[in-house]
Motif scaffolding. Structure first.
Motif, short mmCIF file in Angstrom:
data_model
loop_
_atom_site.label_atom_id
_atom_site.label_comp_id
_atom_site.label_asym_id
_atom_site.label_seq_id
_atom_site.Cartn_x
_atom_site.Cartn_y
_atom_site.Cartn_z
N PRO A 634 24.12 -2.06 52.50
CA PRO A 634 24.07 -0.50 53.19
C PRO A 634 23.17 -0.54 54.51
O PRO A 634 23.74 0.12 54.63
CB PRO A 634 24.02 0.06 52.31
CG PRO A 634 24.38 -0.27 50.76
CD PRO A 634 23.89 -1.86 50.87
N SER A 637 25.24 -2.51 56.84
CA SER A 637 26.30 -2.24 57.11
C SER A 637 26.47 -1.73 58.79
O SER A 637 26.98 -1.23 59.59
CB SER A 637 27.21 -2.22 55.77
OG SER A 637 27.77 -2.96 55.56
N SER A 694 34.78 -4.40 51.67
CA SER A 694 34.21 -3.75 51.94
C SER A 694 34.72 -3.84 53.76
O SER A 694 34.19 -3.18 54.86
CB SER A 694 33.26 -4.37 52.17
OG SER A 694 33.60 -6.19 51.86
#
Length: 1110
Positions: A634, A637, A694
């Motif tokens: 997280p 990204s 993802s």
């Protein structure tokens, strides 16, 4: 009783305390609460370990409450006796029981010893290394003693007055009171060359303070402390040696205000002794005497201090020589080694300056009168040379407007760095002082002397903050770093003059690849970038818990990269890659490092548990994948949308390298393959799932195509097929063996099948159990192979049983020679081919053919029925287990894939079903034929209707037929009863037709026998219907219809039959029949057995049929 009450009271107090704290923390009294590491909510915090006083103070101040600090404050308070804070000086704490201590002493108490040990860190190890350079003047301490030694020395106010320079004590305090375990920042060094004069950090710090005083003096804020300060020194030191963390270093200066108070704060922060402070202030003020209109910040500070401060103002010669050496070195560095303006043609002046500086230093070795004379002359000559050089114009200023002695790069930034370090609290290196804004504003006054611009300030400030963050690990400082980096203007945001100035700032530094030219920003930001890259290159290790710190570190790395990308690429190899590529580098590097550590752990675990390393490695890699995807991705990204895909792909590649040799050498299913294949298969599935889930904008296909898939299913499928084939060969051997050993005796009265089919199912089910116990990935092809093998085994079983029974034609006696009715004796046989005596081969067949008993045939039929009845159960069981297995494997294929393999769910055993049903039909037919033509041959085939219909009716056969039928039904299984009885019915009708049409010369029928034959047929029909308990009436009627047609012909006149035979002979040539609906062969046989001369003459004349014997 009292003890129980006290315990209950204590428990109630703790409970009420927790309720109160929870109310305060959950309400609006506290604006913001920062959870300690590892805690998500207040439920994760042990409120019994939170300091109430700390919380109440934060509530009063209205600031941020850090629970970690509150917990630490609680534990610190446990080291001291409880105080009521009532303000009374007569209350004290007793460490002993007064009742056991006796009367108090009458003498006066001794002076209160002042411990040199920190009350906050009472147990500092004597083995802990402490830098002793600042403690040269404390050499009187024994080598065996340390500052934390248990042998305390009493330090009184009178003793403290003997120290003129108390900077050493300040440094001792700063070290003692530090609560933090400081990190090593040795690898975080500015990209600047060292100074030729070897000036150190202390020299730079003291000179920086002198510059600060000069800058303050330019604004009229420089005063010399009064003599009353000597008296304040006692109480200040006493308080300082006993102060707590919550006390500020400026307690003694609260009565001061403005610049004076701020300078005192700076003095303490920069660890400058009061004696040095007073000397410097007096020296600067004396230097300004006679310089009307001259600003203090435009003087050559080291030179003026050398001229205005004498040796007598120092307590010892050593301190003076050290101070003078520093001033001379600063002059050399500022005017010669790092000048703001180059010498050009006047380079000889640099040599003259060096000579003068050396003479000033040498003068100290002369006798006092000569030393002072040479020193004075050299200082005078030095002023004549140095002042014109320092006052030359630079950066747009006028001559004499700025004294350029400390603004040459890189001396200026090193001095400014020391000034910036004063913003940190000496009691807690991880916090900024409360006066940080005032200090930064004050430091701006030094920009003129040091040649500092906004870009240089923000860059130096960010560097100082970042290095302090590395040392202390304080996350808030890192957030300040981000703020300062964002303030550094980009190239297009800087003015043209500043761009030119920054372009001129460069230094030659020795790096890993030799000497390189670095710009100002590169010198300060490259170390930050390298440190951040190193930390993020193994974020799994360095940020196991501090996720917010990792996020801030990523922000710092990206901000620094953005600034460095604008710099020349001479030392910026990393600038050639994008931010996304840099994030990919972090991910791949950290994954590799974490994977390497996992391998080491797995090797140790494998040796202890004897589990296969690759299976363990797959499980640990899966955990790493999940942890990386849920915790770190997280953060990353935000900078790289497909960071999770990069992480998963890297793990897939690393594990694949370890797995590939194992796959290449796998030839058979072993314990190792069964352990490794499922783990590797599950890991690859999770990796693909992470990539697919993802990736954005459909980029998952690109990442999946780059994967060098393990192809576990292919390798495993091949090994499973080998295993299945070997097991199927074993099943066939067991089928053959089971039938050979079979005695065709019912297993039990309830289970009337043979034991062979039970054995076949047992071995098949064992094989299926072993198949599904193979916890390896499989494709539908392996299941199809298993189905086909089992299907073939049952086909072989049915075929083997059929092969052991005789042919139907072998048990049916041959048809007698066709003759015509005649009253004469003697028979002349007539046939178109050679005639043989049929009785001889008939007898031979009865002897040679081994016909199984009816009970044996029934057991075989029951076994075939058991085989087909259990197929559905077996098939459903296999499919149910396959479905569970594929669900467990988590990798469900396209639903059409299984049907594409050539079989479907409900027709897996169609081949064996078809063959077994055909075998049952054939055996039912054979059983009926065997009963009629073998068991009942004499009463049925040979004696029925002999010598006439009226004399030998069908009733004589019904009793033995009924007996045989009862025996058959007793053995045969209920589901097979109708099929077996139907076979018996067909055989009975076949025997009846044979008796009527091919009964031989001994059977003669007349026109009147038709009615009797019809009655017999009806008897036979009702026998098999058995009043509704037998075969269905419709089934029996259909079977009887063909016989009824033959019997009906017996009721026609001979003439009608002859006419129909003639017409049928012509019509058969055209594919038709006569009007009676019978073929010529049937009509001919009716005429041959008709007991009338007309019929005999017709067949004699037309067909040459011989007469029958009498």
């Amino acid at each position: 009783m009292e003890e129980e009450n006290s315990i209950e009271l204590l428990q109630r107090f703790r409970r009420d305390r927790r309720i109160l704290l929870n109310f305060i923390l959950s309400g609006s009294l506290i604006k913001k609460v920062a959870m300690p590491p590892g805690a998500v909510s207040l439920e994760d915090v042990d409120l019994d370990q939170v300091s109430v006083d700390f919380v109440l103070n934060c509530a009063r101040k209205g600031g941020l409450l850090e629970l970690s600090e509150a917990i630490r404050d609680y534990h610190d308070s446990t080291l001291f006796p409880h105080m009521s804070n009532a303000g009374s000086t007569e209350e004290f704490f007793l460490a002993t029981n007064p009742e056991q201590s006796g009367l108090p002493p009458r003498r006066l108490p001794p002076p209160v010893p002042i411990s040199t040990q920190s009350p906050i860190l009472p147990t500092l190890s004597t083995s802990e290394s402490i830098d002793t350079e600042p403690f040269e003047e404390l050499s009187s301490l024994s080598k065996s003693q340390s500052l934390s030694s248990t042998q305390q020395q009493e330090l009184t106010v009178d003793d403290i007055e003997d120290f003129d320079d108390d900077d050493d004590l300040d440094e001792v305090d700063s070290r003692r009171y530090s609560r933090r375990v400081l990190n090593d920042a040795a690898d975080l060094v500015l990209g600047l060359p060292s100074f030729a004069t070897a000036i150190g950090d202390d020299d730079l710090r003291e000179t920086a303070y002198e510059i600060l005083l000069a800058a303050a003096g330019a604004s009229g804020g420089l005063i010399v402390p009064s003599k009353d300060k000597k008296k304040e020194k006692k109480s200040r030191l006493m308080r300082k040696l006993g102060r707590s963390k919550s006390e500020n270093v400026m307690t003694q200066s609260q009565h001061l205000s403005g610049l004076v108070s701020l300078l005192e704060t700076m003095r303490v922060q920069m660890e400058i002794s009061e004696a040095m402070d007073v000397r410097t202030r007096l020296g600067l003020l004396n230097a300004m005497v006679g310089k009307v209109g001259k600003r203090m910040d435009t003087i050559l500070i080291p030179l003026e201090l050398l001229c205005c401060i004498s040796r007598s103002e120092f307590s010892d010669k050593k301190s003076y020589f050290k101070w003078q050496k520093r001033q001379l070195n600063m002059l050399e560095e500022g005017l010669i080694n790092h000048p703001a303006v180059g010498f050009g043609e006047s380079g000889r002046k640099a040599n003259e300056l060096r000579v003068l500086l050396a003479k000033i230093e040498e003068s100290e070795s002369f006798p006092p009168p000569a030393a002072e004379m040479q020193r004075t002359e050299c200082l005078k000559s030095l002023r004549e040379i140095a002042m014109p050089l320092a006052e030359r114009p630079a950066r747009g200023d006028l001559t004499g407007e700025v004294c350029h002695w400390a603004d040459g790069y890189h001396l200026n930034v090193k001095l400014y760095e020391k000034l910036l370090l004063s913003i940190f609290d000496v009691l807690d290196e991880g916090k900024l002082t409360e006066e940080v804004e005032e200090i930064l504003e004050l430091l701006k006054s030094t920009w003129r002397i040091l040649g500092i611009t906004e870009t240089i300030h923000y860059t130096c400030y960010a560097w100082v903050l970042f290095r302090q963050f590395v040392i202390t690990g304080e996350q808030r400082i890192l957030q300040y770093v981000i703020e300062q980096l964002k303030k550094i203007p980009l190239k297009e945001q800087r003015g043209p003059q500043e761009r030119m100035h920054l372009k001129s700032l460069h230094s030659r530094v020795e790096m890993e690849k030799g000497f390189q030219e670095l710009t100002f920003l590169q010198s300060f930001l490259l170390p930050i970038s390298k440190w951040a890259d190193k930390q993020l290159g193994d974020y799994h290790l360095n940020y196991a818990e501090g996720l917010m710190m990792m996020e801030n570190t990523v922000a710092v790395a990206m901000l620094v990269r953005r600034l460095l990308l604008e710099e020349p690429e001479t030392a910026m190899e990393s600038a050639t890659i994008s931010d996304k590529e840099q994030i990919e580098f972090y991910v791949t590097s950290s994954i590799k490092n974490a994977f390497t550590r996992i391998i080491q752990d797995v090797e140790a675990i494998s040796q202890a548990t004897n589990e296969h390393p690759l299976a363990l490695l797959a499980e640990h890699t899966k955990k790493l994948l999940q942890r990386d995807n849920t915790i770190y991705m997280p953060i990353l990204s935000q900078r790289h949308q497909n960071a999770a895909a990069v992480s998963a792909s890297t793990l897939h590649k690393l594990y694949g390298i370890k797995l590939r040799p194992f796959l290449d050498n796998a030839e058979h299913l072993t314990e190792d393959t069964i352990a490794v294949f499922p783990a590797a298969y599950s890991l690859e599935h999770d990796i693909v799932q992470v990539i697919v889930s993802s990736c954005a904008d459909g980029t998952s296909d690109a990442y999946c195509r780059k994967l060098n898939l393990f192809k576990i299913e292919t390798v495993s499928g091949t090994l499973v097929l080998r295993w299945v084939n070997s097991q199927l060969a074993r099943i066939l051997n067991w089928v053959d063996r089971a039938i050979q050993q079979e005695r065709w005796i019912p297993v039990s009265p309830q289970q009337r099948h043979g034991s062979s089919i039970v054995e076949v199912y047992r071995i098949v089910e064992e094989t299926v159990d072993q198949f599904f116990s193979l916890e390896v990935p499989m494709r539908p092809g392996e299941l199809g192979s298993l189905f086909r093998g089992i299907d073939n085994a049952f086909q072989v079983y049915a075929k083997t049983i059929l092969d052991k029974i005789a042919n139907k034609e072998d048990i049916v006696p041959p048809v007698p020679i066709l003759t015509r009715y005649s009253r004469e004796s003697g028979i002349k046989a007539f046939v178109k081919k050679e005639l043989k005596d049929t009785r001889i081969p008939d007898v031979l067949k009865s002897v040679e053919i081994d016909v199984a008993a009816t009970s044996t045939l029934c057991v075989q039929l029951n076994s075939l029925h058991y085989a087909i009845s259990q197929l559905n159960k077996l098939e459903d069981s296999i499919w149910a287990r396959w479905t569970r297995k594929k669900h467990h494997d988590k990798l469900t294929k396209n639903p059409a894939e299984e049907t594409a393999k050539g079989f479907q769910k409900k027709d897996s055993f169609d081949g064996s079903r078809k063959d077994i049903n055909a075998a049952i039909d054939r055996m039912c037919e054979f059983t009926g034929t065997k009963i009629i033509f073998c068991d009942l041959r004499e009463p049925f085939i040979e004696n029925l209707y002999k010598p006439s219909v009226s004399q030998s009716r069908l009733e004589s056969v019904m009793e033995p037929l009924d007996m045989v039928l009862n025996q058959l039904c007793d053995v045969i299984m209920e589901p097979l009863r109708d099929r077996v009885v139907t076979g018996l019915l067909q055989a009975s009708l076949d025997g009846l037709v044979r008796v009527i049409l091919d009964g031989g010369p001994s059977r003669v029928f007349s026109l009147g026998d038709a009615k009797l034959l019809e009655e017999d047929l009806e008897i036979l029909k009702e026998f098999f219907i058995s009043g509704g308990d037998g075969l269905p009436r419709g089934v029996v009627e259909n079977q009887v219809a063909r016989v009824r047609q033959v019997i009906k012909l017996q009721g026609y006149e001979t003439r009608e039959i002859i006419e129909d035979l003639r017409s049928a002979s012509e019509l058969e040539m055209q594919g038709g029949r006569g009007k009676l609906g019978a073929d010529t062969k049937t009509l001919l046989r009716i005429l041959c057995h008709r007991g009338e001369s007309e019929a005999s003459q017709f067949v004699k004349k037309q067909f040459k049929i011989p007469k029958s014997g009498a």
